[in-house]
Design an enzyme around this catalytic site. Structure first.
Site, mmCIF file in Angstrom:
data_model
loop_
_atom_site.group_PDB
_atom_site.id
_atom_site.type_symbol
_atom_site.label_atom_id
_atom_site.label_comp_id
_atom_site.label_asym_id
_atom_site.label_seq_id
_atom_site.Cartn_x
_atom_site.Cartn_y
_atom_site.Cartn_z
ATOM 1 N N CYS A 117 24.151 26.766 40.499
ATOM 2 C CA CYS A 117 25.390 26.929 41.277
ATOM 3 C C CYS A 117 25.207 26.577 42.756
ATOM 4 C CB CYS A 117 25.916 28.350 41.146
ATOM 5 S SG CYS A 117 26.332 28.781 39.455
ATOM 6 N N HIS A 256 31.026 29.772 47.148
ATOM 7 C CA HIS A 256 30.874 29.546 45.708
ATOM 8 C C HIS A 256 31.800 30.526 44.992
ATOM 9 C CE1 HIS A 256 29.364 28.958 41.785
ATOM 10 N NE2 HIS A 256 28.668 30.079 41.719
ATOM 11 N N ASN A 286 34.127 29.971 37.354
ATOM 12 C CA ASN A 286 32.894 29.524 38.017
ATOM 13 C C ASN A 286 32.548 28.131 37.498
ATOM 14 O OD1 ASN A 286 30.295 29.076 38.912
ATOM 15 N ND2 ASN A 286 29.522 31.095 38.343
#
Ligand code: UT7
Length: 329
Positions: A117, A256, A286
């Protein structure tokens, strides 16, 4: 001509057409829309169509970023693709992207960055370094993922979290200092491998997800959550200190998008109201390495982010890996 900084001169993003709502997940799994929204902030996510690959998402985002920057793919000196979900183990998705962009003639280098990520922040930091070192003049940096192919759709603790998408930026050298990417801060701590990882892989030989040539993503969510909050607080403080900034000088937090509760805690650390935070987790879930450039592109295109403003980009992911970038837009 002395290059003093690297600037983002264009951005773009792409989301697959199929929307997967919490209600649809609740019809298949022991979960509820209320649980998912209250624990994560997610209402829906996008899912790539059968045959739609990470490179396709990446190319769609890249074409928009190139058009926004007003430059052609043939003018690039480097292509970096941050992804955890490459089309193939090899060649790198970046070389597939180069071919699909029709940019093979000049044979610019192209490779993938794997920092889960945090991958886009890592790739942006590397692009910044390459440009300031004089090794490249214009770099395409993409975050692209098909995380839907890596999750166990029977595991309610993880499949509700992820979505597919891509975001891209074009980064170019500038003779001005004090603009563009002002600083980047990267970290990793491999001792946390077991909290967020796949349960099989190529070299390990445990191909429990043979269709994808990998294991499936597994996460001890609650422990990851606590570490993410701490790591992001640390990197935000580090970024402010390195630039001699007060919290109040940051115009936009572009975080994020893993969980709205993590985003709230980082915003609180910065003393920022949520109307200065770019949030897409409700609609995208996500999207791993794609989440920061997707959020950035959305806020640039709808006019929230304006030239001259100060942006703090940050991300945290498996490894653990985490980092930030401070950008004067
Ligand atoms: O991007 C990379 C970094 N990733 C992250 O930062 C993710 C970090 N973690 C998280 O976002 C959160 O930990 C989750 C959203 C994954 C989970 O939220 P939580 O508040 O930490 O819940 P939990 O894992 O402590 O589980 C609480 C309960 C458990 O039941 P019991 O043991 O209390 O009876 C779980 O079994 O919730 C249960 N649960 C669910 N219930 C309904 C777990 N998943 C679900 C679900 N629906 N989908």
């Amino acid at each position: 001509m002395t290059i003093r900084s690297a600037r983002i001169i264009g951005c773009g993003s792409y989301l697959p057409a199929t929307v997967l709502t919490n209600a649809e997940l609740a019809s298949r799994l022991d979960t509820t829309d209320e649980w998912i929204r209250s624990r994560t902030g997610i209402s829906e996510r996008r899912i790539a169509a059968a045959g739609e690959m990470t490179s396709d998402l990446a190319v769609a985002a890249a074409n928009k970023a190139l058009a926004h920057a007003g430059v052609g793919a043939d003018s690039l000196d480097f292509i970096l693709v941050a992804t955890t979900t490459p089309d193939l183990i090899f060649p790198a998705t970046a070389t597939i992207v180069q071919r699909k962009l029709g940019a093979t003639r000049l044979q610019m280098p192209a490779c993938d960055i794997q920092a889960v990520c945090a991958g886009f922040i890592y790739a942006l930091a590397m692009a910044d370094s390459l440009i300031r070192a004089g090794s490249a003049r214009r770099i395409l940096v993409i975050g692209a993922e098909t995380m839907s192919r890596l999750v166990d759709w029977q595991d309610r603790s993880i499949c509700i979290l992820f979505g597919d998408g891509a975001g891209a930026v074009v980064v170019e050298g500038s003779t001005e200092s004090g603009s563009g990417i002002l600083s980047t801060h990267l970290h990793a701590d491999g001792s946390y491998e077991q909290l967020l990882c796949t349960d099989g892989g190529i070299s390990q030989g445990l191909l429990v997800n043979p269709g994808a040539g990998s294991g499936l993503a597994r996460m001890r969510g609650n422990e990851v959550f606590k570490q993410a909050v701490m790591a992001l607080e640390g990197v935000v403080d580090e970024t402010l200190a390195a630039n001699g900034l007060e919290k109040s000088q940051i115009d936009w937090l572009v975080p994020h998008q893993a969980n709205i509760r993590i985003i709230h805690s980082t915003a609180k650390r910065l003393g920022m109201q949520m109307d200065r935070v770019v949030v897409t987790v409700d609609r995208h879930g996500n999207t791993s390495a794609a989440s920061v450039p997707l959020a950035l592109d959305e806020a640039v295109r709808d006019g929230r982010i304006q030239p001259g403003q100060l942006l703090l980009l940050e991300a945290f992911g498996g490894g653990f890996t985490w980092g930030s970038a401070l950008v004067r837009w």
